[in-house]
Design a protein around this motif. Structure first.
Motif, PDB file in Angstrom:
ATOM      1  N   MET A  65      34.366 -74.904  19.991  1.00 23.00           N
ATOM      2  CA  MET A  65      34.097 -75.099  18.565  1.00 23.00           C
ATOM      3  C   MET A  65      32.760 -74.478  18.176  1.00 23.00           C
ATOM      4  O   MET A  65      31.843 -74.353  18.995  1.00 23.00           O
ATOM      5  CB  MET A  65      34.109 -76.586  18.213  1.00 23.00           C
ATOM      6  N   SER A  66      32.685 -74.118  16.897  1.00 20.67           N
ATOM      7  CA  SER A  66      31.420 -73.640  16.342  1.00 20.67           C
ATOM      8  C   SER A  66      30.846 -74.727  15.443  1.00 20.67           C
ATOM      9  O   SER A  66      31.583 -75.516  14.854  1.00 20.67           O
ATOM     10  CB  SER A  66      31.635 -72.351  15.547  1.00 20.67           C
ATOM     11  N   ILE A  67      29.520 -74.756  15.369  1.00 24.09           N
ATOM     12  CA  ILE A  67      28.822 -75.819  14.635  1.00 24.09           C
ATOM     13  C   ILE A  67      27.997 -75.200  13.523  1.00 24.09           C
ATOM     14  O   ILE A  67      27.219 -74.263  13.749  1.00 24.09           O
ATOM     15  CB  ILE A  67      27.907 -76.619  15.584  1.00 24.09           C
ATOM     16  N   SER A  71      39.441 -81.048   5.001  1.00 24.37           N
ATOM     17  CA  SER A  71      40.269 -79.843   5.012  1.00 24.37           C
ATOM     18  C   SER A  71      40.567 -79.425   6.450  1.00 24.37           C
ATOM     19  O   SER A  71      41.219 -80.166   7.191  1.00 24.37           O
ATOM     20  CB  SER A  71      39.569 -78.732   4.222  1.00 24.37           C
ATOM     21  N   ASP A  72      40.043 -78.281   6.878  1.00 25.79           N
ATOM     22  CA  ASP A  72      40.347 -77.780   8.217  1.00 25.79           C
ATOM     23  C   ASP A  72      39.154 -77.857   9.160  1.00 25.79           C
ATOM     24  O   ASP A  72      39.088 -77.149  10.167  1.00 25.79           O
ATOM     25  CB  ASP A  72      40.844 -76.333   8.137  1.00 25.79           C
ATOM     26  N   ILE A  73      38.201 -78.726   8.850  1.00 22.62           N
ATOM     27  CA  ILE A  73      37.042 -78.911   9.724  1.00 22.62           C
ATOM     28  C   ILE A  73      36.798 -80.405   9.942  1.00 22.62           C
ATOM     29  O   ILE A  73      37.283 -81.253   9.185  1.00 22.62           O
ATOM     30  CB  ILE A  73      35.756 -78.276   9.134  1.00 22.62           C
ATOM     31  N   ALA A  74      36.048 -80.697  10.993  1.00 17.18           N
ATOM     32  CA  ALA A  74      35.560 -82.057  11.192  1.00 17.18           C
ATOM     33  C   ALA A  74      34.108 -82.106  10.723  1.00 17.18           C
ATOM     34  O   ALA A  74      33.388 -81.105  10.780  1.00 17.18           O
ATOM     35  CB  ALA A  74      35.655 -82.443  12.659  1.00 17.18           C
ATOM     36  N   VAL A  75      33.697 -83.255  10.234  1.00 16.65           N
ATOM     37  CA  VAL A  75      32.318 -83.441   9.777  1.00 16.65           C
ATOM     38  C   VAL A  75      31.661 -84.465  10.691  1.00 16.65           C
ATOM     39  O   VAL A  75      32.181 -85.572  10.885  1.00 16.65           O
ATOM     40  CB  VAL A  75      32.271 -83.919   8.315  1.00 16.65           C
ATOM     41  N   GLY A  76      30.538 -84.057  11.273  1.00 13.39           N
ATOM     42  CA  GLY A  76      29.865 -84.955  12.201  1.00 13.39           C
ATOM     43  C   GLY A  76      28.370 -84.748  12.194  1.00 13.39           C
ATOM     44  O   GLY A  76      27.794 -84.251  11.215  1.00 13.39           O
ATOM     45  N   LEU A  77      27.741 -85.135  13.283  1.00 12.35           N
ATOM     46  CA  LEU A  77      26.300 -84.991  13.447  1.00 12.35           C
ATOM     47  C   LEU A  77      26.011 -84.042  14.603  1.00 12.35           C
ATOM     48  O   LEU A  77      26.672 -84.108  15.647  1.00 12.35           O
ATOM     49  CB  LEU A  77      25.645 -86.344  13.734  1.00 12.35           C
ATOM     50  N   ALA A  78      25.030 -83.180  14.406  1.00 13.86           N
ATOM     51  CA  ALA A  78      24.610 -82.256  15.464  1.00 13.86           C
ATOM     52  C   ALA A  78      23.096 -82.311  15.601  1.00 13.86           C
ATOM     53  O   ALA A  78      22.371 -82.458  14.608  1.00 13.86           O
ATOM     54  CB  ALA A  78      25.064 -80.837  15.149  1.00 13.86           C
ATOM     55  N   ARG A  79      22.631 -82.183  16.823  1.00 15.35           N
ATOM     56  CA  ARG A  79      21.190 -82.206  17.077  1.00 15.35           C
ATOM     57  C   ARG A  79      20.567 -80.861  16.704  1.00 15.35           C
ATOM     58  O   ARG A  79      21.172 -79.804  16.895  1.00 15.35           O
ATOM     59  CB  ARG A  79      20.915 -82.512  18.549  1.00 15.35           C
ATOM     60  N   VAL A 107      26.744 -82.076  19.671  1.00 10.70           N
ATOM     61  CA  VAL A 107      27.408 -82.992  18.737  1.00 10.70           C
ATOM     62  C   VAL A 107      27.186 -84.429  19.197  1.00 10.70           C
ATOM     63  O   VAL A 107      27.350 -84.751  20.378  1.00 10.70           O
ATOM     64  CB  VAL A 107      28.911 -82.682  18.647  1.00 10.70           C
ATOM     65  N   SER A 108      26.823 -85.292  18.246  1.00 12.93           N
ATOM     66  CA  SER A 108      26.478 -86.673  18.588  1.00 12.93           C
ATOM     67  C   SER A 108      27.395 -87.710  17.966  1.00 12.93           C
ATOM     68  O   SER A 108      27.286 -88.889  18.288  1.00 12.93           O
ATOM     69  CB  SER A 108      25.037 -86.957  18.155  1.00 12.93           C
ATOM     70  N   GLY A 109      28.293 -87.306  17.097  1.00 17.53           N
ATOM     71  CA  GLY A 109      29.186 -88.274  16.463  1.00 17.53           C
ATOM     72  C   GLY A 109      30.053 -87.590  15.428  1.00 17.53           C
ATOM     73  O   GLY A 109      29.766 -86.464  15.001  1.00 17.53           O
ATOM     74  N   VAL A 110      31.125 -88.260  15.017  1.00 19.32           N
ATOM     75  CA  VAL A 110      32.081 -87.691  14.072  1.00 19.32           C
ATOM     76  C   VAL A 110      32.311 -88.683  12.938  1.00 19.32           C
ATOM     77  O   VAL A 110      32.595 -89.861  13.177  1.00 19.32           O
ATOM     78  CB  VAL A 110      33.420 -87.364  14.768  1.00 19.32           C
ATOM     79  N   PHE A 111      32.182 -88.186  11.694  1.00 22.49           N
ATOM     80  CA  PHE A 111      32.391 -89.036  10.522  1.00 22.49           C
ATOM     81  C   PHE A 111      33.827 -88.993  10.017  1.00 22.49           C
ATOM     82  O   PHE A 111      34.354 -89.987   9.534  1.00 22.49           O
ATOM     83  CB  PHE A 111      31.454 -88.614   9.388  1.00 22.49           C
ATOM     84  N   GLY A 167      27.029 -84.101  31.500  1.00 14.40           N
ATOM     85  CA  GLY A 167      25.812 -84.402  32.245  1.00 14.40           C
ATOM     86  C   GLY A 167      25.432 -85.856  32.069  1.00 14.40           C
ATOM     87  O   GLY A 167      26.233 -86.766  32.300  1.00 14.40           O
ATOM     88  N   SER A 168      24.221 -86.071  31.599  1.00 11.41           N
ATOM     89  CA  SER A 168      23.732 -87.435  31.408  1.00 11.41           C
ATOM     90  C   SER A 168      24.040 -87.972  30.015  1.00 11.41           C
ATOM     91  O   SER A 168      23.657 -89.093  29.685  1.00 11.41           O
ATOM     92  CB  SER A 168      22.218 -87.478  31.648  1.00 11.41           C
ATOM     93  N   SER A 169      24.715 -87.184  29.185  1.00 15.84           N
ATOM     94  CA  SER A 169      25.039 -87.620  27.828  1.00 15.84           C
ATOM     95  C   SER A 169      26.521 -87.374  27.558  1.00 15.84           C
ATOM     96  O   SER A 169      27.290 -87.055  28.469  1.00 15.84           O
ATOM     97  CB  SER A 169      24.169 -86.866  26.811  1.00 15.84           C
ATOM     98  N   ARG A 170      26.899 -87.521  26.302  1.00 18.02           N
ATOM     99  CA  ARG A 170      28.278 -87.274  25.898  1.00 18.02           C
ATOM    100  C   ARG A 170      28.331 -86.018  25.040  1.00 18.02           C
ATOM    101  O   ARG A 170      27.390 -85.699  24.306  1.00 18.02           O
ATOM    102  CB  ARG A 170      28.832 -88.458  25.103  1.00 18.02           C
ATOM    103  N   GLY A 171      29.447 -85.316  25.120  1.00 21.16           N
ATOM    104  CA  GLY A 171      29.644 -84.140  24.297  1.00 21.16           C
ATOM    105  C   GLY A 171      31.040 -84.149  23.706  1.00 21.16           C
ATOM    106  O   GLY A 171      31.857 -85.035  24.012  1.00 21.16           O
TER     107      GLY A 171
END
Length: 390
Positions: free
Chosen positions: A278-280, A251-259, A243-247, A218-222
């Motif tokens: 994906m699940s958050i 192991s078997d997951i990604a670590v990022g930021l979620a609203r 999801v707003s970014g990825v650090f 839409g008007s943002s990124r996902g």
């Protein structure tokens, strides 16, 4: 008798008296001597003038010729100006080694083992990483690998969007609507597989053959995970705008930021690729700033710690504690204007600050490091991904 005596005396006097001097001959002799002296002085003057000319030209060439550590263009602009030290000759290898990471100034790179590399042969460099195969860098001309030994190898053409894995062994890139995954070696990139993705997609983190990709929602990124294998397919990801970014990867997951549900805060979250989407799993560590799109590499190599700059201090969060117990405590490492943290190992992070480089450890130890003065202010530390021994 008297007359005879006088006659002999007169005769003897005439015999003993020298003949009269010839003035013309004297003048000729004097002129010859004068010409010889003038000729001698003229020859000597010519020799002296020639010696001065040769000496002057040689001296000027010495001044004009470039010398290590000085910029000869200073003389071209102003012959009276003093030579200025050149940056390339003023960087001390021992000072760079003390930083623990390679130092990049524009297109030039000084390594901790004493090398000086010019990466600017394919355009202006915008980012670089030290990986096991060498130095991976992006420029206006594309993505290239400078092997430890050998010539640069092109990995992707101009305009490609790309990300490198946390161990530096793989690269994901999007070129012309194709998402590619490849292994990196000193010979270049060996393709693993491709997938067709939307043209605006950009790769971030990698978990095996699954790539966490960002795209327009839409008007943002996902974000969403896309599987890449040797059978080319068409991916139709449903971008998750939460999801707003990825650090980084743990192991078997990604670590990022979620609203949060009310969209008021960004919280640290685990991103699981365990289904069609994906699940958050958010944590209680909130109020963090969103990183720029792409992989921030601000997680420690083992994924156990997150380094988050904020104002004049660097906060170190335990990802283990945040995920397991909801712990929001952080260790603080003060440094004015701290920015761009890079992990050296699983317990040590370095970051640029207004006075140079600060080194912080998860046990609370802090040390300030000096950057070579010749580096000026436009410098960057080069992240080191994976083992680079040998």
């Amino acid at each position: 008798m008297l007359e005879e005596t006088l006659r002999r005396a007169f005769h003897d006097r005439v015999e003993l008296t020298p003949a009269g001097t010839d003035r013309a001959e004297d003048i000729i002799h004097r002129n010859r001597r004068s010409r010889r002296w003038r000729k001698g002085f003229t020859t000597l003057g010519a020799l002296l003038a020639f010696a001065l000319l040769v000496g002057g030209v040689t001296g000027w060439q010495l001044l004009r010729s470039p010398r290590p550590g000085y910029d000869s263009s200073v003389f071209a602009a102003d012959p009276t100006a003093l030579p200025q030290p050149a940056t390339s000759a003023s960087i001390n290898a021992h000072e760079v080694a003390g930083l623990g990471l390679d130092l990049r100034i524009g297109d030039l790179l000084w390594t901790t083992d004493g090398r000086r590399l010019d990466l600017g042969g394919f355009g202006a460099v915008d980012r670089a990483y030290r990986v096991p195969a060498g130095w991976l860098f992006g420029s206006t001309g594309g993505v290239y690998l400078q092997p430890v030994d050998g010539l640069p190898v092109q990995i992707a053409p101009e305009g490609s969007r790309w990300s490198v894995s946390e161990d530096g062994l793989r690269i994901a890139l999007v070129t012309g609507g194709k998402l590619s995954l490849a292994d990196l070696s000193r010979e270049g990139a060996k393709p693993i597989g491709t997938a067709t993705v939307p043209a605006d997609a950009a790769p971030t983190a990698m978990l095996g053959t699954r790539v966490l990709v960002a795209g327009n929602a839409g008007s943002s990124r996902g974000y969403e995970f896309v599987t890449v294998n040797d059978t080319a397919g068409v991916a139709s990801p449903v971008w998750n705008p939460t999801v707003s970014g990825v650090f980084g990867i743990r192991s078997d997951i990604a670590v990022g930021l979620a609203r949060t549900e009310n969209q008021e805060q960004l919280c640290l979250a685990a991103l699981h690729p365990d289904g069609p989407t994906m699940s958050i799993r958010p944590t209680k560590v909130c109020g963090l700033a969103s990183p720029a799109e792409g992989l921030a590499h601000s997680l420690s190599p083992d994924g156990g710690w997150l380094a988050e700059p904020a104002g004049d201090e660097l906060s170190l969060f335990s990802v283990d504690s945040a995920l397991a117990a909801g712990d929001t405590a952080a260790k603080k490492c003060a440094a004015a204007g701290v920015r761009s943290p890079i992990w050296v190992d699983s317990s040590t992070v370095v970051a640029a600050y207004d006075g140079g480089v600060v080194r912080c450890q998860t046990n609370g130890v802090r040390k300030l490091l000096s950057v070579p003065k010749a580096a000026g202010s436009a410098w960057d530390l080069v992240p080191r991904l994976g083992s680079t021994e040998g």
